[in-house]
Design a protein around this motif. Structure first.
Motif, PDB file in Angstrom:
ATOM      1  N   LEU A  43       0.851  -1.185   0.000  1.00 24.21           N
ATOM      2  CA  LEU A  43       0.000   0.000   0.000  1.00 24.21           C
ATOM      3  C   LEU A  43       0.887   1.236   0.000  1.00 24.21           C
ATOM      4  CD1 LEU A  43      -2.550  -1.170   2.725  1.00 24.21           C
ATOM      5  CD2 LEU A  43      -2.608  -1.596   0.251  1.00 24.21           C
ATOM      6  N   ALA A  44       0.272   2.400  -0.197  1.00 24.32           N
ATOM      7  CA  ALA A  44       1.041   3.642  -0.296  1.00 24.32           C
ATOM      8  C   ALA A  44       1.768   3.975   0.998  1.00 24.32           C
ATOM      9  CB  ALA A  44       0.123   4.799  -0.693  1.00 24.32           C
ATOM     10  N   LEU A  67      -9.439  -9.187  -4.134  1.00 28.56           N
ATOM     11  CA  LEU A  67      -9.038  -9.721  -2.841  1.00 28.56           C
ATOM     12  C   LEU A  67      -8.539  -8.615  -1.918  1.00 28.56           C
ATOM     13  CD1 LEU A  67      -7.172 -13.059  -3.629  1.00 28.56           C
ATOM     14  CD2 LEU A  67      -9.318 -12.769  -2.409  1.00 28.56           C
ATOM     15  N   VAL A  68      -7.754  -7.694  -2.457  1.00 29.89           N
ATOM     16  CA  VAL A  68      -7.227  -6.600  -1.639  1.00 29.89           C
ATOM     17  C   VAL A  68      -8.366  -5.723  -1.125  1.00 29.89           C
ATOM     18  CG1 VAL A  68      -5.753  -4.557  -1.622  1.00 29.89           C
ATOM     19  CG2 VAL A  68      -4.997  -6.614  -2.815  1.00 29.89           C
ATOM     20  N   LEU A 131       1.801  -3.017  -6.207  1.00 31.21           N
ATOM     21  CA  LEU A 131       1.372  -1.864  -5.425  1.00 31.21           C
ATOM     22  C   LEU A 131      -0.098  -1.569  -5.698  1.00 31.21           C
ATOM     23  CD1 LEU A 131       2.667   0.247  -3.516  1.00 31.21           C
ATOM     24  CD2 LEU A 131       3.015   1.706  -5.494  1.00 31.21           C
ATOM     25  N   PHE A 132      -0.836  -1.304  -4.637  1.00 31.86           N
ATOM     26  CA  PHE A 132      -2.257  -0.948  -4.707  1.00 31.86           C
ATOM     27  C   PHE A 132      -2.345   0.559  -4.516  1.00 31.86           C
ATOM     28  CE2 PHE A 132      -6.471  -0.412  -2.628  1.00 31.86           C
ATOM     29  CZ  PHE A 132      -7.285  -1.121  -3.493  1.00 31.86           C
ATOM     30  N   ARG A 133      -2.642   1.282  -5.611  1.00 28.07           N
ATOM     31  CA  ARG A 133      -2.692   2.736  -5.511  1.00 28.07           C
ATOM     32  C   ARG A 133      -3.682   3.323  -6.503  1.00 28.07           C
ATOM     33  NH1 ARG A 133       3.351   4.481  -7.600  1.00 28.07           N
ATOM     34  NH2 ARG A 133       2.990   4.348  -9.835  1.00 28.07           N
ATOM     35  N   ARG A 134      -3.751   4.634  -6.521  1.00 30.77           N
ATOM     36  CA  ARG A 134      -4.783   5.322  -7.283  1.00 30.77           C
ATOM     37  C   ARG A 134      -4.769   4.940  -8.759  1.00 30.77           C
ATOM     38  NH1 ARG A 134      -6.386   9.607 -10.240  1.00 30.77           N
ATOM     39  NH2 ARG A 134      -8.177  10.800  -9.488  1.00 30.77           N
ATOM     40  N   GLU A 159      -0.435   8.353  -0.478  1.00 30.38           N
ATOM     41  CA  GLU A 159       0.127   8.400  -1.826  1.00 30.38           C
ATOM     42  C   GLU A 159       0.468   9.825  -2.230  1.00 30.38           C
ATOM     43  OE1 GLU A 159      -1.145   7.219  -6.414  1.00 30.38           O
ATOM     44  OE2 GLU A 159      -2.153   6.270  -4.725  1.00 30.38           O
ATOM     45  N   ALA A 160      -0.426  10.782  -1.926  1.00 33.49           N
ATOM     46  CA  ALA A 160      -0.174  12.181  -2.264  1.00 33.49           C
ATOM     47  C   ALA A 160       1.044  12.705  -1.497  1.00 33.49           C
ATOM     48  CB  ALA A 160      -1.402  13.022  -1.956  1.00 33.49           C
ATOM     49  N   LYS A 161       1.156  12.340  -0.227  1.00 34.08           N
ATOM     50  CA  LYS A 161       2.308  12.757   0.580  1.00 34.08           C
ATOM     51  C   LYS A 161       3.608  12.265  -0.050  1.00 34.08           C
ATOM     52  CE  LYS A 161       4.461  11.924   5.094  1.00 34.08           C
ATOM     53  NZ  LYS A 161       4.331  11.188   6.377  1.00 34.08           N
TER      54      LYS A 161
END
Length: 202
Positions: A43-44, A67-68, A131-134, A159-161
């Motif tokens: 994750l982020a 699943l995530v 990776l699970f992200r936007r 993620e933005a950070k």
């Protein structure tokens, strides 16, 4: 990259699940024996979701993504808001639903030769992770208008950070100061002149 789709969708059985922990370093093992596959999706915030897939070498990005979402107990919108990526220091690829992550990792050196300017030595040392992200195709105006779930906002914020700190989101000095102030409040609470002295932040 359409050649990495499976001929037939596998049946997936989640057999084990370990809670996310920040020290995860597991990547998709390309030499895993048998048909089962141990997978870690990061994750982020650098934590990870671990699970075992039966028939995992043929599992699609969509099946892993589902699943995530289920394991993190995210709302239905997360299915469109987030996507699975294969990421390394040399290349980042957002997977289409029909892509097979295991195959993408197997083909990673060839993808680096095609889509990066990395040297042969850099390619041989490169290790991708899931990776699970936007989802880059999710409309920004819809995100601002409709995303309210706390866990989704937390993932987006992390993620933005990262993107701001890594210089991926260009910001003015004024914006950087404002964002730093928000982060300080998030980490340390509302400003207290008696407690938050210059030495506190060193």
């Amino acid at each position: 990259m359409d050649d990495i789709a499976p001929p037939n969708a596998p049946s997936i059985l989640m057999k084990t699940y370990k809670p996310p922990r920040a020290e995860n370093t597991l990547v998709i093992p390309v030499d895993h024996s048998g048909d089962g596959l141990d997978v870690c999706v990061f994750l982020a915030d650098k934590s990870g979701v671990e699970f075992k897939l039966e028939g995992g070498k043929m599992a699609t990005a969509q099946e892993m993504h589902e699943l995530v979402v289920e394991l993190l107990e995210l709302p239905p919108m997360a299915r469109d808001l987030f996507a699975l990526w294969v990421v390394s220091p040399l290349l980042e690829i957002q997977l289409k639903p029909h892509h097979v992550p295991f195959r993408v990792v197997q083909q990673w050196p060839d993808l680096l030769l095609k889509y990066s300017s990395a040297s042969n030595k850099e390619i041989s040392l490169d290790e991708p992770v899931l990776l699970f992200r936007r989802n880059v195709f999710f409309p920004k105006n819809k995100e601002m208008r409709e995303v309210r779930a706390e866990e989704c906002l937390r993932l987006l914020y992390a993620e933005a950070k990262y993107n701001v700190l890594e210089g991926r989101y260009p910001c003015s000095a004024q914006d950087c100061e404002a964002l730093a102030g928000l982060q300080a409040v998030a980490e340390n609470g509302t400003y207290d002149s008696n407690r938050h002295k210059p030495s506190f932040f060193k």
